[in-house]
Motif scaffolding. Structure first.
Motif, mmCIF file in Angstrom:
data_model
loop_
_atom_site.group_PDB
_atom_site.id
_atom_site.type_symbol
_atom_site.label_atom_id
_atom_site.label_comp_id
_atom_site.label_asym_id
_atom_site.label_seq_id
_atom_site.Cartn_x
_atom_site.Cartn_y
_atom_site.Cartn_z
ATOM 1 N N SER A 179 2.107 2.473 8.821
ATOM 2 C CA SER A 179 3.138 1.899 9.682
ATOM 3 C C SER A 179 3.869 0.763 8.983
ATOM 4 C CB SER A 179 2.509 1.396 10.987
ATOM 5 O OG SER A 179 1.494 0.432 10.705
ATOM 6 N N ASN A 180 3.183 0.080 8.097
ATOM 7 C CA ASN A 180 3.820 -0.999 7.344
ATOM 8 C C ASN A 180 3.183 -1.053 5.959
ATOM 9 O OD1 ASN A 180 4.755 -3.483 6.253
ATOM 10 N ND2 ASN A 180 5.053 -4.308 8.326
ATOM 11 N N PHE A 181 3.999 -0.818 4.925
ATOM 12 C CA PHE A 181 3.483 -0.821 3.560
ATOM 13 C C PHE A 181 3.043 -2.225 3.120
ATOM 14 C CE2 PHE A 181 6.349 2.888 3.426
ATOM 15 C CZ PHE A 181 5.508 3.832 2.849
ATOM 16 N N TYR A 182 3.607 -3.248 3.746
ATOM 17 C CA TYR A 182 3.519 -4.596 3.184
ATOM 18 C C TYR A 182 2.585 -5.533 3.951
ATOM 19 C CZ TYR A 182 7.598 -2.644 0.930
ATOM 20 O OH TYR A 182 8.436 -1.818 0.231
ATOM 21 N N ALA A 183 2.282 -5.230 5.216
ATOM 22 C CA ALA A 183 1.306 -6.013 5.971
ATOM 23 C C ALA A 183 -0.073 -5.495 5.596
ATOM 24 C CB ALA A 183 1.545 -5.887 7.473
ATOM 25 N N ILE A 184 -0.748 -6.220 4.734
ATOM 26 C CA ILE A 184 -1.970 -5.697 4.114
ATOM 27 C C ILE A 184 -2.920 -6.849 3.817
ATOM 28 C CG2 ILE A 184 -0.904 -5.818 1.828
ATOM 29 C CD1 ILE A 184 -2.490 -3.380 1.020
ATOM 30 N N ASN A 185 -4.205 -6.591 3.858
ATOM 31 C CA ASN A 185 -5.179 -7.634 3.550
ATOM 32 C C ASN A 185 -5.184 -7.948 2.054
ATOM 33 O OD1 ASN A 185 -6.185 -8.075 6.131
ATOM 34 N ND2 ASN A 185 -7.752 -6.492 5.959
ATOM 35 N N PHE A 196 7.544 -10.448 1.687
ATOM 36 C CA PHE A 196 8.300 -9.464 2.471
ATOM 37 C C PHE A 196 7.369 -8.852 3.510
ATOM 38 C CE2 PHE A 196 10.187 -5.051 2.754
ATOM 39 C CZ PHE A 196 11.363 -5.432 3.387
ATOM 40 N N ASP A 197 7.842 -8.778 4.762
ATOM 41 C CA ASP A 197 6.978 -8.230 5.817
ATOM 42 C C ASP A 197 7.366 -6.826 6.233
ATOM 43 O OD1 ASP A 197 9.288 -8.567 7.272
ATOM 44 O OD2 ASP A 197 8.450 -10.011 8.701
ATOM 45 N N GLY A 198 8.253 -6.186 5.450
ATOM 46 C CA GLY A 198 8.717 -4.842 5.789
ATOM 47 C C GLY A 198 10.069 -4.842 6.461
ATOM 48 N N PHE A 199 10.515 -6.031 6.942
ATOM 49 C CA PHE A 199 11.801 -6.133 7.638
ATOM 50 C C PHE A 199 12.687 -7.230 7.046
ATOM 51 C CE2 PHE A 199 8.457 -4.782 10.558
ATOM 52 C CZ PHE A 199 8.945 -3.547 10.968
ATOM 53 N N THR A 200 12.072 -8.322 6.621
ATOM 54 C CA THR A 200 12.842 -9.456 6.124
ATOM 55 C C THR A 200 12.078 -10.181 5.024
ATOM 56 O OG1 THR A 200 13.876 -11.573 6.717
ATOM 57 C CG2 THR A 200 11.891 -10.954 7.922
ATOM 58 N N PHE A 201 12.849 -10.846 4.141
ATOM 59 C CA PHE A 201 12.236 -11.659 3.095
ATOM 60 C C PHE A 201 11.971 -13.084 3.583
ATOM 61 C CE2 PHE A 201 14.460 -8.309 0.758
ATOM 62 C CZ PHE A 201 13.455 -7.874 -0.091
ATOM 63 N N SER A 202 12.477 -13.428 4.756
ATOM 64 C CA SER A 202 12.219 -14.752 5.341
ATOM 65 C C SER A 202 10.877 -14.707 6.063
ATOM 66 C CB SER A 202 13.349 -15.141 6.299
ATOM 67 O OG SER A 202 14.570 -15.253 5.604
ATOM 68 N N SER A 204 0.852 -1.189 0.000
ATOM 69 C CA SER A 204 0.000 0.000 0.000
ATOM 70 C C SER A 204 0.886 1.236 0.000
ATOM 71 C CB SER A 204 -0.915 -0.004 1.227
ATOM 72 O OG SER A 204 -1.711 1.158 1.265
ATOM 73 N N TYR A 205 0.823 1.979 -1.111
ATOM 74 C CA TYR A 205 1.643 3.185 -1.224
ATOM 75 C C TYR A 205 0.860 4.249 -1.977
ATOM 76 C CZ TYR A 205 5.087 6.455 -3.077
ATOM 77 O OH TYR A 205 5.755 7.597 -3.417
ATOM 78 N N ASP A 206 0.877 5.464 -1.454
ATOM 79 C CA ASP A 206 0.242 6.592 -2.118
ATOM 80 C C ASP A 206 1.080 7.826 -1.831
ATOM 81 O OD1 ASP A 206 -1.392 8.729 -2.971
ATOM 82 O OD2 ASP A 206 -3.205 7.547 -2.634
ATOM 83 N N SER A 207 1.647 8.420 -2.878
ATOM 84 C CA SER A 207 2.553 9.555 -2.697
ATOM 85 C C SER A 207 1.864 10.755 -2.059
ATOM 86 C CB SER A 207 3.159 9.964 -4.047
ATOM 87 O OG SER A 207 2.121 10.364 -4.952
ATOM 88 N N GLY A 208 0.544 10.812 -2.160
ATOM 89 C CA GLY A 208 -0.172 11.955 -1.611
ATOM 90 C C GLY A 208 -0.755 11.718 -0.237
#
Length: 641
Positions: free
Chosen positions: A528-534, A578-584, A519-523
């Protein structure tokens, strides 16, 4: 005439020379040809209070037609006046056409009128339901609840057609020539209404029912004491081999032999029921093979070439050495062929007739600065894939191959051109004359990752996973429907960096799962975490004619969903990358639990997981995952109890 269904077939059967057969799980009558007149009855038995044929009406027919000679035709039914060769009302079909006949009257006498519907394919030994709606000069034919074929003619259906001293005849026109040789299950006249809304209410469009004779219903008449069955019937039974086929009412009572499980299954109309095997249940997953790859692997395609074997094509990132194709040999994948690719993202295996193809989506340019994705063709003589056709693409992510109305198509997802993510993705049509794919349609996409083609009844759909429009990943992905020779927008769904669509069926229910990557939006303020998402699962709502959200599942930069079954259980596995910290990150297998939806049951350690594929051999069932972060893929074996 009373506005109630008039069951023509029930009035005519049972009769001498009529036999009941069962085919694809449904019963139908086969009409004898030796005494055509015996398959008739007076129209007065249906038209009790009025001797006029209705001015507006629908005819509903369910049949299983066999082949017809090129110059021949067969009658489904006729209504004929006594001692007259003319047909008052009738229906017949010839190769690729359906004809509706009626008697027109004028001051100078009468004449036979005919309304022809072209491109109606019935002679394929499959069940089909036809709805013919008639009103004045308008004639509309709906086959298997598909898009109606409308015809407007100069001569309207008569407003006052007398049926006095007329007779209905099933499958003939009082002659042995042109007798219907297939199976007839339903023949109903519905006065005053278009029956299509009443018929097209279920998923099994081809066998939709308004009224069928008692002897053709699912439950046979129980004989009294030691009597034999009053209406004996014969069953058209066959055993299907290979991977799990579909199981609907059409396949009811058919068998499937699964060699990998050494099990025989019976279709009960919705699911396969084990007959000779203890039902397997997934117990746990074990590591089976570490597959060292040329480089990081962005996608996998597992396929079987008949009489050759099982293969896995890896879309490897680094060039050289390119991407590798592996063959399953002695219970393991071993290197078979290396193919030059340029940051390959995915492979797609497909066939056209006897031709076998494998298409790669290349993300980068070659050494000459040219940006091509390539279609390879299997050479039986060389026993390997050779270059067949190059197609200009723009950071291609995915290919999807499909067939609509007998024509082959290939769709490419173009991700971006330079820094512009809002570009056209292209659908190509196979030209049998040139033997090449040619541009058929372009569709605007935004940083797209994936195409997913699927069918529901007679309708064809194509879903695109839009990922990034240049400023945001919170954008709409789209589902398109095939109408009038092209894909048109059907529904838009808000997604978050969508990377994959996966369609699957559980019983009669149709689901569509999206893998949301970030989840990313420049505006907008950063989350808190771009990658932990439903990531979300949608279910088709037939009444609303749209997909509605069924369930959200928390994922970590999900890039792929894969649906599979073990025994009677259904599963979804997600590729968490990827969970925002590691690829494992653990990728998770979810089990279908009915009212609860999908519930996590197995957590699988993965590293930068990009793609999942399920495959079966005689030794069992396996999952294969690719890593986009290390040159190692893994084969996991599904252990069952």
């Amino acid at each position: 005439t009373e506005l109630r269904p008039l069951d023509i077939l029930s009035e005519a059967v049972p009769a001498r020379g009529v036999r009941v057969f069962q085919a694809q799980g449904l019963r139908g009558v086969q009409l004898g040809s030796s005494r055509p007149r015996s398959l008739g009855f007076p129209a007065s038995r249906l038209f009790i209070h009025c001797d006029r044929f209705p001015e507006e009406f629908s005819l509903i027919v369910t049949l299983r037609a066999l082949g017809v000679p090129a110059q021949g035709s067969q009658y489904i039914f006729t209504l004929m006046a006594e001692e007259s060769p003319g047909v008052l009302v009738g229906m017949r079909y010839s190769p690729g056409k359906l004809h509706f006949l009626f008697w027109s009257q004028g001051r100078a006498g009468g004449w036979q009128s005919r309304v022809t519907f072209p491109n109606v394919s019935l002679s394929d030994s499959q069940w089909h339901t036809l709805v013919l709606a008639v009103s004045g000069q308008s004639f509309s034919l709906t086959v298997d609840c598909s898009i109606p074929k409308d015809v407007v003619v100069e001569t309207p259906f008569p407003a006052s057609l007398s049926v006095r001293r007329a007779n209905f005849y099933l499958g003939n026109r009082q002659r042995r020539k042109g007798v219907f040789t297939g199976l007839l299950r339903q023949l109903v006249l519905l006065p005053g209404a278009d029956a299509t809304p009443q018929i097209c209410t279920t998923m099994n469009f081809k066998v939709a029912t308004l009224s069928v004779p008692a002897i053709l219903r699912d439950v046979p008449v129980k004989p009294a004491s030691n009597e034999v069955l009053k209406y004996p019937y014969e069953a058209d039974t066959k055993v299907t081999l290979g991977s799990r086929p579909r199981c609907t009412k059409q396949e009811k009572t058919q068998f499937w032999f699964d060699a990998s499980r050494r099990g025989l299954y019976l279709c009960n109309g919705s699911t396969w029921v084990s007959m000779l095997e203890v039902k397997h249940r997934l117990d746990y997953v074990e590591e089976y093979q570490n597959l060292v790859t040329n480089s990081e692997t962005m996608g996998i395609e597992v396929f079987t070439i008949p009489k050759v074997g099982l293969f896995a094509a890896m879309a490897n990132r680094v060039t050289p050495p390119g991407s590798a194709v592996y063959k399953w040999t002695d219970g393991k994948f071993v290197p078979y062929q290396n193919i030059p690719t340029y940051q390959a993202q995915s492979w797609k295996y497909f066939t056209i007739g006897k031709k076998i193809f494998l298409a790669v989506a290349n993300f980068e340019q070659n050494e000459r600065g040219q940006e091509f994705s390539v279609i390879y063709k299997w050479s039986h003589r060389k026993a390997k894939f050779i270059t067949y056709q190059r197609i200009t693409t723009h950071s291609a992510r995915d290919w999807e191959a499909f067939v609509i109305e007998g024509e082959a198509f290939l769709a490419v997802v173009n991700h971006r051109e330079g820094n512009n993510h809002n570009i056209e993705s292209v659908i190509y049509r196979w030209n049998p004359r040139t033997g090449l794919f040619e541009t058929n349609q372009t569709i605007p996409t935004s940083g797209a990752y994936d195409w997913e083609f699927f069918t529901i009844g007679p309708y064809s759909f194509l879903a695109v996973a839009n990922t990034f429009n240049g400023t945001s990943t919170k954008i709409h992905s789209h589902i398109y429907i095939w109408l009038s020779g092209s894909f048109q927008l059907f529904q838009s769904i808000l997604t978050f960096g969508a990377a994959d669509w996966e369609v699957f069926h559980i019983g009669d229910r149709v689901f569509l799962a999206v893998a949301n990557s970030h989840s990313y939006d420049s505006g907008m303020p950063a989350p808190s975490n771009f990658y932990a998402i439903n990531s979300s699962i949608y279910e088709l709502n037939i009444t609303a004619q749209m997909f509605v959200k069924f369930q959200d599942l928390l994922t970590y930069s999900a890039l792929d969903w894969e649906f599979f079954s073990v025994g009677d259980d259904s599963f979804l596995v997600v590729a968490n990358s990827f969970d925002g910290f590691t690829f494992s990150v653990n990728s998770i297998i979810y089990r279908w639990q009915g009212y609860e939806g999908f519930v996590a049951t197995h957590h699988l350690p993965t590293v930068g997981c990009r793609d999942w594929e399920v495959f079966h051999t005689t030794e069992g069932s396996y999952l294969l995952y690719s890593s986009a972060r290390e040159p190692l893929s893994k084969v996991l074996k599904l252990k069952t109890t």
